[in-house]
Design a protein around this motif. Structure first.
Motif, PDB file in Angstrom:
ATOM      1  N   VAL A   1     -16.507  -6.836   8.306  1.00  0.00           N
ATOM      2  CA  VAL A   1     -15.467  -6.555   7.317  1.00  0.00           C
ATOM      3  C   VAL A   1     -14.908  -7.853   6.762  1.00  0.00           C
ATOM      4  CG1 VAL A   1     -13.197  -5.493   6.913  1.00  0.00           C
ATOM      5  CG2 VAL A   1     -14.820  -4.397   8.483  1.00  0.00           C
ATOM      6  N   ILE A   2     -14.735  -7.897   5.444  1.00  0.00           N
ATOM      7  CA  ILE A   2     -13.962  -8.965   4.794  1.00  0.00           C
ATOM      8  C   ILE A   2     -12.679  -8.315   4.303  1.00  0.00           C
ATOM      9  CG2 ILE A   2     -13.852 -10.631   2.908  1.00  0.00           C
ATOM     10  CD1 ILE A   2     -16.899 -10.806   3.004  1.00  0.00           C
ATOM     11  N   TRP A   3     -11.541  -8.784   4.816  1.00  0.00           N
ATOM     12  CA  TRP A   3     -10.240  -8.181   4.496  1.00  0.00           C
ATOM     13  C   TRP A   3      -9.441  -9.170   3.660  1.00  0.00           C
ATOM     14  CZ3 TRP A   3      -8.277  -3.489   7.005  1.00  0.00           C
ATOM     15  CH2 TRP A   3      -6.986  -3.153   6.597  1.00  0.00           C
ATOM     16  N   ILE A   4      -9.232  -8.843   2.385  1.00  0.00           N
ATOM     17  CA  ILE A   4      -8.500  -9.698   1.458  1.00  0.00           C
ATOM     18  C   ILE A   4      -7.032  -9.290   1.469  1.00  0.00           C
ATOM     19  CG2 ILE A   4      -8.336 -10.499  -0.932  1.00  0.00           C
ATOM     20  CD1 ILE A   4     -11.232  -9.408  -1.300  1.00  0.00           C
ATOM     21  N   THR A   5      -6.125 -10.249   1.624  1.00  0.00           N
ATOM     22  CA  THR A   5      -4.709  -9.910   1.651  1.00  0.00           C
ATOM     23  C   THR A   5      -3.870 -11.151   1.368  1.00  0.00           C
ATOM     24  OG1 THR A   5      -2.950  -8.918   3.002  1.00  0.00           O
ATOM     25  CG2 THR A   5      -4.507 -10.345   4.136  1.00  0.00           C
ATOM     26  N   HIS A   6      -2.602 -10.909   1.004  1.00  0.00           N
ATOM     27  CA  HIS A   6      -1.642 -12.007   0.917  1.00  0.00           C
ATOM     28  C   HIS A   6      -0.744 -12.015   2.141  1.00  0.00           C
ATOM     29  CE1 HIS A   6       0.513  -8.464  -0.588  1.00  0.00           C
ATOM     30  NE2 HIS A   6       1.589  -9.044  -0.078  1.00  0.00           N
ATOM     31  N   ASP A   7      -0.977 -11.072   3.065  1.00  0.00           N
ATOM     32  CA  ASP A   7      -0.089 -10.853   4.201  1.00  0.00           C
ATOM     33  C   ASP A   7      -0.692 -11.425   5.480  1.00  0.00           C
ATOM     34  OD1 ASP A   7       1.583  -9.894   6.184  1.00  0.00           O
ATOM     35  OD2 ASP A   7       1.790  -7.905   5.308  1.00  0.00           O
ATOM     36  N   LEU A   8      -0.216 -12.595   5.884  1.00  0.00           N
ATOM     37  CA  LEU A   8      -0.721 -13.212   7.109  1.00  0.00           C
ATOM     38  C   LEU A   8      -0.366 -12.391   8.343  1.00  0.00           C
ATOM     39  CD1 LEU A   8      -0.111 -16.998   6.447  1.00  0.00           C
ATOM     40  CD2 LEU A   8      -2.249 -16.011   7.252  1.00  0.00           C
ATOM     41  N   GLY A   9       0.717 -11.632   8.272  1.00  0.00           N
ATOM     42  CA  GLY A   9       1.095 -10.793   9.395  1.00  0.00           C
ATOM     43  C   GLY A   9       0.042  -9.754   9.719  1.00  0.00           C
ATOM     44  N   VAL A  10      -0.591  -9.179   8.690  1.00  0.00           N
ATOM     45  CA  VAL A  10      -1.666  -8.209   8.898  1.00  0.00           C
ATOM     46  C   VAL A  10      -2.870  -8.890   9.520  1.00  0.00           C
ATOM     47  CG1 VAL A  10      -3.345  -6.730   7.713  1.00  0.00           C
ATOM     48  CG2 VAL A  10      -0.936  -6.641   7.070  1.00  0.00           C
ATOM     49  N   ILE A  11      -3.239 -10.043   8.976  1.00  0.00           N
ATOM     50  CA  ILE A  11      -4.420 -10.768   9.448  1.00  0.00           C
ATOM     51  C   ILE A  11      -4.300 -11.152  10.920  1.00  0.00           C
ATOM     52  CG2 ILE A  11      -5.587 -13.013   9.228  1.00  0.00           C
ATOM     53  CD1 ILE A  11      -6.489 -10.887   7.222  1.00  0.00           C
ATOM     54  N   ALA A  12      -3.085 -11.491  11.350  1.00  0.00           N
ATOM     55  CA  ALA A  12      -2.876 -11.937  12.733  1.00  0.00           C
ATOM     56  C   ALA A  12      -3.350 -10.906  13.738  1.00  0.00           C
ATOM     57  CB  ALA A  12      -1.399 -12.252  12.953  1.00  0.00           C
ATOM     58  N   GLY A  13      -3.203  -9.620  13.389  1.00  0.00           N
ATOM     59  CA  GLY A  13      -3.525  -8.581  14.344  1.00  0.00           C
ATOM     60  C   GLY A  13      -4.930  -8.044  14.276  1.00  0.00           C
ATOM     61  N   ILE A  14      -5.712  -8.384  13.227  1.00  0.00           N
ATOM     62  CA  ILE A  14      -7.014  -7.728  13.068  1.00  0.00           C
ATOM     63  C   ILE A  14      -8.194  -8.685  12.909  1.00  0.00           C
ATOM     64  CG2 ILE A  14      -5.963  -5.669  12.055  1.00  0.00           C
ATOM     65  CD1 ILE A  14      -6.915  -6.629   9.320  1.00  0.00           C
ATOM     66  N   ALA A  15      -7.966  -9.918  12.461  1.00  0.00           N
ATOM     67  CA  ALA A  15      -9.073 -10.796  12.072  1.00  0.00           C
ATOM     68  C   ALA A  15      -9.648 -11.583  13.247  1.00  0.00           C
ATOM     69  CB  ALA A  15      -8.632 -11.757  10.973  1.00  0.00           C
TER      70      ALA A  15
END
Length: 334
Positions: free
Chosen positions: A213-227
């Motif tokens: 999965v490539i997950w594009i976002t401006h939200d680092l909080g989301v990335i912290a938990g899934i990437a």
């Protein structure tokens, strides 16, 4: 047997521009990255940093004109996606690489039922007949957590809530069992509770299906938990790349550190004042010949205005495009 040491997707020196009346907009500037089988790669940055344009460039989703890919390679399954014929690219797009767009209301066709829209890639890419495609469409709606899936196949997009429309988009992207799923800000237009449900759904599907999965976002909080790994983009280029734990524990680029300071946090009974990044992103009407972040950077010095920094390798898969060494507190020698 799957070779997990080889990248599933390997992008090198990708450059995309938009021809406009005001001049050429240099939207993606020599971007290079790879995606391993089964991993989740986060791509973060503020609006206009080049995240979505980069990923849409990979699959020929940008209108041409005005978009034009000047150079680069996108290797997938032994083929360069920038060089194959349009018919072959269409077979990859939707068949082997799925794409979930930002706004499901504008991405779904309002005059067709969701069942028809899920069935279309099944019939086109997998050659299923109408009955088999309908059965698979119901299974997909079940998979993404839409209740009473059989009945809802005959509903139209406007009959679904925002969160349910996003689930339909995910079902369409998963229809042909893709090896890669690109999710472009899939939770941006949703409220916090629904965002959490979509994130949990995507994590479950990734584990069940084994896709990357490539997950594009401006939200680092989301990335912290899934990437697993993170690319930080600014000014159409990658300014930092690291395993997710390294990025949050030891951010090296001034822009990454500024982004992390903008994440809301609570300490004790009082909230800390929300930080902002002063200044504006670059206009990108010229090819970058200097550091794109220098005008907003407190650490910028003369070299930053004279050269565009390369990506310096650090350790443990961490690299940064900055002439200032945050670990030593000094400019780099080379």
């Amino acid at each position: 047997m799957l070779n997990v040491t080889q990248p599933l997707l390997d992008v090198k020196q990708l450059k995309t521009i938009f021809r406009t009346r005001s001049g050429d907009v240099h939207a993606v500037n020599n971007v290079s990255f790879s995606l391993k089988p089964g991993e989740l790669l986060g791509v973060v940055g503020e609006s206009g940093s080049g995240k979505s344009v980069t990923m849409m460039s990979l699959l020929g989703l940008l209108p041409s004109p005005p978009a034009e890919i000047l150079h680069g390679t996108v290797m997938f399954d032994g083929r360069d996606l920038l060089q194959i014929m349009p018919e072959a690219l269409r077979a990859v797009r939707g068949g082997q690489i799925g794409f979930v767009f930002q706004d499901p209301m504008t991405s779904l066709n309002p005059v067709y039922t969701v069942g028809m829209q899920i069935m279309e890639p099944l019939r086109k890419h997998m050659g299923l007949n109408k009955r088999a495609a309908a059965t698979r469409a119901r299974e997909l709606l079940d998979l993404v957590g839409i209740p009473d899936a059989q009945r809802r196949l005959d509903d139209y997009p406007h009959q679904f809530s925002g969160g349910m429309r996003q689930r339909v988009m995910i079902a369409i992207a998963l229809a042909c069992n893709p090896r890669v799923l690109i999710a472009d800000e899939p939770t941006t237009a949703l409220d916090v509770t629904i965002q959490a449900q979509i994130i949990e759904l995507m994590q479950d599907l990734r584990e069940k299906l084994g896709m990357a999965v490539i997950w594009i976002t401006h939200d680092l909080g989301v990335i912290a938990g899934i990437a697993d790994r993170v690319l930080v983009m600014y000014g159409g280029q990658i300014v930092e790349h690291a395993p997710v734990a390294n990025l949050f524990r030891d951010p090296q680029h001034p822009y990454t550190r500024a982004l992390l300071r903008t994440i809301p946090s609570m300490h004790g009974a009082r909230a800390k004042r929300l930080k902002v990044i002063e200044g504006q992103p670059p206009l990108m009407l010229a090819a970058p010949e200097a550091c794109p972040f220098r005008a907003r950077c407190d650490l910028a010095f003369d070299r930053c205005a004279a050269e565009n920094p390369p990506r310096y390798g650090l350790s443990n898969g961490h690299d940064v495009a900055c002439f200032y060494d945050a670990r030593t507190g000094q400019p780099r020698n080379a």
